[in-house]
Design a protein around this motif. Structure first.
Motif, PDB file in Angstrom:
ATOM      1  N   ALA A   1       2.510 -13.974  -2.501  1.00  0.00           N
ATOM      2  CA  ALA A   1       1.795 -12.846  -2.578  1.00  0.00           C
ATOM      3  C   ALA A   1       0.467 -12.831  -1.582  1.00  0.00           C
ATOM      4  CB  ALA A   1       1.381 -12.296  -3.817  1.00  0.00           C
ATOM      5  N   ALA A   2      -0.213 -14.045  -1.809  1.00  0.00           N
ATOM      6  CA  ALA A   2      -1.240 -14.390  -1.015  1.00  0.00           C
ATOM      7  C   ALA A   2      -1.010 -14.495   0.342  1.00  0.00           C
ATOM      8  CB  ALA A   2      -1.994 -15.637  -1.601  1.00  0.00           C
ATOM      9  N   LEU A   3       0.201 -14.972   0.863  1.00  0.00           N
ATOM     10  CA  LEU A   3       0.217 -15.283   2.191  1.00  0.00           C
ATOM     11  C   LEU A   3       0.772 -13.856   2.772  1.00  0.00           C
ATOM     12  CD1 LEU A   3       2.605 -18.363   2.043  1.00  0.00           C
ATOM     13  CD2 LEU A   3       0.406 -18.203   2.814  1.00  0.00           C
ATOM     14  N   VAL A   4       1.475 -12.852   1.950  1.00  0.00           N
ATOM     15  CA  VAL A   4       1.769 -11.600   2.422  1.00  0.00           C
ATOM     16  C   VAL A   4       0.497 -10.974   3.083  1.00  0.00           C
ATOM     17  CG1 VAL A   4       2.401  -9.489   1.720  1.00  0.00           C
ATOM     18  CG2 VAL A   4       3.818 -11.397   1.163  1.00  0.00           C
ATOM     19  N   VAL A   5      -0.874 -11.259   2.326  1.00  0.00           N
ATOM     20  CA  VAL A   5      -1.898 -10.728   2.919  1.00  0.00           C
ATOM     21  C   VAL A   5      -2.707 -11.691   3.990  1.00  0.00           C
ATOM     22  CG1 VAL A   5      -4.334 -10.041   2.358  1.00  0.00           C
ATOM     23  CG2 VAL A   5      -2.455  -9.576   0.686  1.00  0.00           C
ATOM     24  N   LEU A   6      -2.567 -12.995   3.827  1.00  0.00           N
ATOM     25  CA  LEU A   6      -3.288 -13.713   4.669  1.00  0.00           C
ATOM     26  C   LEU A   6      -2.886 -13.996   5.953  1.00  0.00           C
ATOM     27  CD1 LEU A   6      -4.409 -16.352   2.113  1.00  0.00           C
ATOM     28  CD2 LEU A   6      -6.010 -14.800   3.310  1.00  0.00           C
ATOM     29  N   VAL A   7      -1.323 -14.006   5.999  1.00  0.00           N
ATOM     30  CA  VAL A   7      -0.767 -14.479   7.266  1.00  0.00           C
ATOM     31  C   VAL A   7      -1.055 -13.339   8.279  1.00  0.00           C
ATOM     32  CG1 VAL A   7       1.414 -14.794   8.463  1.00  0.00           C
ATOM     33  CG2 VAL A   7       0.914 -15.897   6.377  1.00  0.00           C
ATOM     34  N   PRO A   8      -0.691 -11.816   8.073  1.00  0.00           N
ATOM     35  CA  PRO A   8      -0.871 -10.818   8.963  1.00  0.00           C
ATOM     36  C   PRO A   8      -2.445 -10.906   9.392  1.00  0.00           C
ATOM     37  CG  PRO A   8       0.609 -10.050   7.207  1.00  0.00           C
ATOM     38  CD  PRO A   8       0.075 -11.502   6.782  1.00  0.00           C
ATOM     39  N   ALA A   9      -3.360 -11.086   8.355  1.00  0.00           N
ATOM     40  CA  ALA A   9      -4.691 -10.801   8.787  1.00  0.00           C
ATOM     41  C   ALA A   9      -5.034 -12.120   9.822  1.00  0.00           C
ATOM     42  CB  ALA A   9      -5.520 -11.043   7.525  1.00  0.00           C
ATOM     43  N   HIS A  10      -4.654 -13.192   9.460  1.00  0.00           N
ATOM     44  CA  HIS A  10      -5.051 -14.288  10.453  1.00  0.00           C
ATOM     45  C   HIS A  10      -4.376 -14.057  11.859  1.00  0.00           C
ATOM     46  CE1 HIS A  10      -6.455 -16.294   6.913  1.00  0.00           C
ATOM     47  NE2 HIS A  10      -7.055 -17.131   7.739  1.00  0.00           N
ATOM     48  N   LEU A  11      -3.093 -13.377  11.898  1.00  0.00           N
ATOM     49  CA  LEU A  11      -2.533 -13.295  13.047  1.00  0.00           C
ATOM     50  C   LEU A  11      -3.320 -12.412  13.919  1.00  0.00           C
ATOM     51  CD1 LEU A  11       1.325 -13.088  12.318  1.00  0.00           C
ATOM     52  CD2 LEU A  11       0.171 -14.742  13.386  1.00  0.00           C
ATOM     53  N   TRP A  12      -3.756 -11.426  13.197  1.00  0.00           N
ATOM     54  CA  TRP A  12      -4.701 -10.227  13.989  1.00  0.00           C
ATOM     55  C   TRP A  12      -5.963 -11.042  14.426  1.00  0.00           C
ATOM     56  CZ3 TRP A  12      -9.659  -9.028  11.657  1.00  0.00           C
ATOM     57  CH2 TRP A  12     -10.152  -8.030  12.368  1.00  0.00           C
ATOM     58  N   ALA A  13      -6.452 -11.925  13.590  1.00  0.00           N
ATOM     59  CA  ALA A  13      -7.887 -12.437  13.935  1.00  0.00           C
ATOM     60  C   ALA A  13      -7.588 -13.418  15.054  1.00  0.00           C
ATOM     61  CB  ALA A  13      -8.411 -13.142  12.784  1.00  0.00           C
ATOM     62  N   GLY A  14      -6.632 -14.425  15.245  1.00  0.00           N
ATOM     63  CA  GLY A  14      -6.536 -15.074  16.197  1.00  0.00           C
ATOM     64  C   GLY A  14      -6.707 -16.590  15.719  1.00  0.00           C
ATOM     65  N   VAL A  15      -6.304 -17.673  16.531  1.00  0.00           N
ATOM     66  CA  VAL A  15      -6.530 -19.234  16.019  1.00  0.00           C
ATOM     67  C   VAL A  15      -8.084 -19.474  15.933  1.00  0.00           C
ATOM     68  CG1 VAL A  15      -4.169 -19.714  16.871  1.00  0.00           C
ATOM     69  CG2 VAL A  15      -6.269 -19.836  18.563  1.00  0.00           C
ATOM     70  N   HIS A  16      -8.909 -18.681  16.608  1.00  0.00           N
ATOM     71  CA  HIS A  16     -10.323 -19.057  16.727  1.00  0.00           C
ATOM     72  C   HIS A  16     -11.118 -18.413  15.921  1.00  0.00           C
ATOM     73  CE1 HIS A  16      -9.638 -15.262  18.821  1.00  0.00           C
ATOM     74  NE2 HIS A  16     -11.059 -14.991  18.734  1.00  0.00           N
ATOM     75  N   VAL A  17     -10.394 -18.032  14.500  1.00  0.00           N
ATOM     76  CA  VAL A  17     -11.249 -17.051  13.506  1.00  0.00           C
ATOM     77  C   VAL A  17     -12.178 -17.873  12.730  1.00  0.00           C
ATOM     78  CG1 VAL A  17      -9.372 -17.574  11.915  1.00  0.00           C
ATOM     79  CG2 VAL A  17     -10.680 -15.715  11.404  1.00  0.00           C
ATOM     80  N   TYR A  18     -12.126 -19.398  12.754  1.00  0.00           N
ATOM     81  CA  TYR A  18     -12.882 -20.032  12.158  1.00  0.00           C
ATOM     82  C   TYR A  18     -13.787 -20.943  12.993  1.00  0.00           C
ATOM     83  CZ  TYR A  18     -10.068 -18.740   8.181  1.00  0.00           C
ATOM     84  OH  TYR A  18      -9.535 -18.184   6.829  1.00  0.00           O
ATOM     85  N   ASP A  19     -13.869 -20.678  14.229  1.00  0.00           N
ATOM     86  CA  ASP A  19     -14.898 -21.309  14.864  1.00  0.00           C
ATOM     87  C   ASP A  19     -16.158 -21.332  14.698  1.00  0.00           C
ATOM     88  OD1 ASP A  19     -12.639 -22.074  16.583  1.00  0.00           O
ATOM     89  OD2 ASP A  19     -13.124 -20.734  18.358  1.00  0.00           O
ATOM     90  N   GLN A  20     -16.668 -20.170  14.221  1.00  0.00           N
ATOM     91  CA  GLN A  20     -18.243 -20.093  14.033  1.00  0.00           C
ATOM     92  C   GLN A  20     -18.360 -20.757  12.519  1.00  0.00           C
ATOM     93  OE1 GLN A  20     -20.685 -19.162  15.793  1.00  0.00           O
ATOM     94  NE2 GLN A  20     -22.159 -19.337  14.021  1.00  0.00           N
ATOM     95  N   THR A  21     -17.333 -20.602  11.449  1.00  0.00           N
ATOM     96  CA  THR A  21     -17.389 -21.236  10.268  1.00  0.00           C
ATOM     97  C   THR A  21     -17.785 -22.831  10.658  1.00  0.00           C
ATOM     98  OG1 THR A  21     -15.927 -19.747   9.447  1.00  0.00           O
ATOM     99  CG2 THR A  21     -16.147 -21.757   7.990  1.00  0.00           C
ATOM    100  N   ARG A  22     -16.942 -23.420  11.430  1.00  0.00           N
ATOM    101  CA  ARG A  22     -17.098 -24.898  11.568  1.00  0.00           C
ATOM    102  C   ARG A  22     -18.529 -25.298  12.345  1.00  0.00           C
ATOM    103  NH1 ARG A  22     -11.420 -24.434  12.941  1.00  0.00           N
ATOM    104  NH2 ARG A  22     -11.977 -23.788  15.132  1.00  0.00           N
ATOM    105  N   THR A  23     -18.925 -24.251  13.250  1.00  0.00           N
ATOM    106  CA  THR A  23     -20.321 -24.518  13.564  1.00  0.00           C
ATOM    107  C   THR A  23     -21.276 -24.206  12.500  1.00  0.00           C
ATOM    108  OG1 THR A  23     -19.665 -23.525  15.865  1.00  0.00           O
ATOM    109  CG2 THR A  23     -22.027 -23.578  15.134  1.00  0.00           C
ATOM    110  N   ALA A  24     -21.320 -23.267  11.743  1.00  0.00           N
ATOM    111  CA  ALA A  24     -22.084 -23.036  10.592  1.00  0.00           C
ATOM    112  C   ALA A  24     -22.211 -24.092   9.262  1.00  0.00           C
ATOM    113  CB  ALA A  24     -21.741 -21.637   9.964  1.00  0.00           C
ATOM    114  N   SER A  25     -21.016 -25.051   9.481  1.00  0.00           N
ATOM    115  CA  SER A  25     -21.004 -26.050   8.457  1.00  0.00           C
ATOM    116  C   SER A  25     -22.033 -27.335   8.633  1.00  0.00           C
ATOM    117  CB  SER A  25     -19.450 -26.568   8.331  1.00  0.00           C
ATOM    118  OG  SER A  25     -19.274 -27.287   9.855  1.00  0.00           O
TER     119      SER A  25
END
Length: 483
Positions: free
Chosen positions: A301-325
């Motif tokens: 159920a979680a993947l049904v929501v998360l997978v399409p959302a991540h496909l929409w956002a792209g592979v760089h979705v967490y680039d700023q998260t890594r910088t903020a760490s």
């Protein structure tokens, strides 16, 4: 009501009323060092009086201190048998009023509006900062305040899609876009309050679990003001995380969807998944319930929501998260060490060490009871360790903790309530460090006082809270072992 209960109840009710009132006054007065201007549009009403930074700082400090007193009073009252009812009405009215006025305490909501605007118009908020979108002339994206004008989105793709939805509603108006976001947060808060209240009807006895949930989460004055009153994304993530906890035993599918919203808005809220898995492995086999299939349904159920959302956002979705760490905020245990020369590469291992220490001490104290309480206890232990040891910590990040703590403390021993009071004091003093909220608009005197407190006092408050949690944890663990 007996006299020994009446006094803390008065503190709870009075402190919460003052907290909400002072916060609302700051918001309704209009743009200030606590609230950026929103321009024309629908919703979020204010008088446009432009109060001084000193005025809003005093009112916000009063709000925070009263909220801390109200939270402490609620903890003591519930410990002595109080079962709040009309108190929930006060909190509900306050929550509704907070959504009718502009957010206070930061300019984060302008960033949410900008990221949503970029996504709604076909841009990429994970690669396009607000100051470059549409040549820097877009009426919504250009409203972002320093220091975030040139920063791409740090929020997960589910949160990003919801920000885009609010942008569709708000159009070219910053005020309307922000108000749509505020309404979304209020609906999330109301949903978790109602669902939690109903689910806890069948848990425990004499309404004790409901009382703790009301005082520590649903009607917590500091979460209502600093979180909902600031229109922070943590409200959405925190509400979804608590929904995942309370729904897990009844519907793994709905719990999975809720968890996806939480994690898909802010990654740290994945600690709830740890609690749910721990409870499943420790309680379900003993109760002869299927475990693997139950977990699998939730994951799918979680993947049904998360997978399409991540496909929409792209592979760089967490680039700023890594910088903020690699960022270190002022009021944390790491600030003095980094300024003394500690390499930032040690921040993540250091945070992990704090989580481990807190978990070792408090796991046997809080992870007990039924499936819901164990899931909440494990989540609360990990969340507390993370917040105490995080390199970048702001008051509204505490929404990661208080929902699970509220669900776990009723099943814990009395020593767990001391932990609650320590964490309440920490949240109060941390919130005080971020008054009035914006990086500009302060008079020299206000700037000297607020930044002085944040820089010179804040880190030692963080250290004192960490040491207090460790000392209390040693004693609590010993008492549990003896019993």
């Amino acid at each position: 009501m007996t006299p020994h209960v009446h006094r803390p109840v008065r503190w709870a009710v009075g402190g919460t009323a003052v907290c909400l009132t002072a916060w609302l006054v700051v918001a309704v007065l209009g743009p200030s060092a606590a609230a950026p201007p929103l321009g024309a549009g629908v919703g979020a009403l204010d008088l446009g009086r432009h109060p001084s930074s000193a005025t809003v700082s005093v009112l916000m400090a009063l709000s925070v201190l009263a909220g801390g007193a109200g939270l402490a009073g609620g903890v003591l009252a519930v410990s002595r048998g109080w079962r709040p009812r009309r108190f929930l009405v006060l909190a509900g009215v306050g929550a509704l009023l907070l959504v009718l006025v502009p957010p206070v305490g930061s300019a984060d909501h302008l960033s949410y509006a900008a990221y949503g605007r970029i996504a709604a118009l076909g841009g990429d908020p994970y690669s396009q900062p607000p100051d470059t979108f549409a040549g820097g002339t877009d009426p919504v994206a250009s409203a972002v305040r320093d220091p975030w004008r040139s920063t791409t989105s740090v929020y997960g793709p589910v949160g990003g899609l919801l920000m885009a939805l609010c942008s569709v509603v708000g159009g070219d108006s910053v005020r309307t876009t922000v108000w749509a976001w505020q309404v979304l947060l209020l609906l999330a808060w109301a949903l978790v309050a109602v669902v939690g209240h109903r689910v806890l009807r069948d848990v425990g006895d004499e309404g004790r679990e409901r009382a703790w949930f009301a005082v520590l989460f649903a009607a917590n004055p500091l979460l209502l003001t600093v979180g909902l009153g600031g229109a922070h994304a943590d409200v959405l993530a925190g509400a979804a995380a608590v929904l995942a906890l309370v729904l897990a035993a009844r519907s793994p599918v709905l719990a999975g969807v809720a968890l996806a919203v939480a994690v898909g808005t802010k990654l740290p809220y994945g600690v709830v998944a740890v609690g749910i898995v721990v409870a499943a492995l420790s309680v379900r086999p003993a109760a002869r319930r299927p475990t693997v299939g139950w977990l699998l349904r939730g994951v799918l159920a979680a993947l049904v929501v998360l997978v399409p959302a991540h496909l929409w956002a792209g592979v760089h979705v967490y680039d700023q998260t890594r910088t903020a760490s690699r960022f270190v905020s002022l009021a944390t245990v790491w600030r003095p060490l980094v300024e003394a020369g500690l390499p930032r590469v040690l921040l993540l291992p250091g945070t992990a060490l704090v989580v481990l220490v807190v978990a070792v001490l408090w796991w046997p104290v809080l992870v007990r009871g039924g499936e819901l309480q164990r899931a909440a206890g494990a989540s609360a232990v990990v969340a507390a360790g993370y917040l105490l040891g995080a390199a970048y910590e702001l008051p509204w990040y505490d929404l990661l903790l208080w929902g699970s703590l509220a669900l776990a403390v009723a099943a814990g021993p009395r020593s767990a309530r001391l932990l609650v009071l320590v964490l309440a004091a920490r949240l109060t003093l941390l919130a005080l460090a971020y008054v009035p909220g914006l990086v500009d608009g302060m008079s020299p005197v206000v700037q000297a006082v607020t930044l002085g407190y944040r820089r010179e006092v804040g880190p030692w408050v963080a250290w004192a809270a960490l040491l207090a949690v460790v000392v209390c944890g040693v004693r609590a663990r010993r008492s549990v072992a003896v019993s």
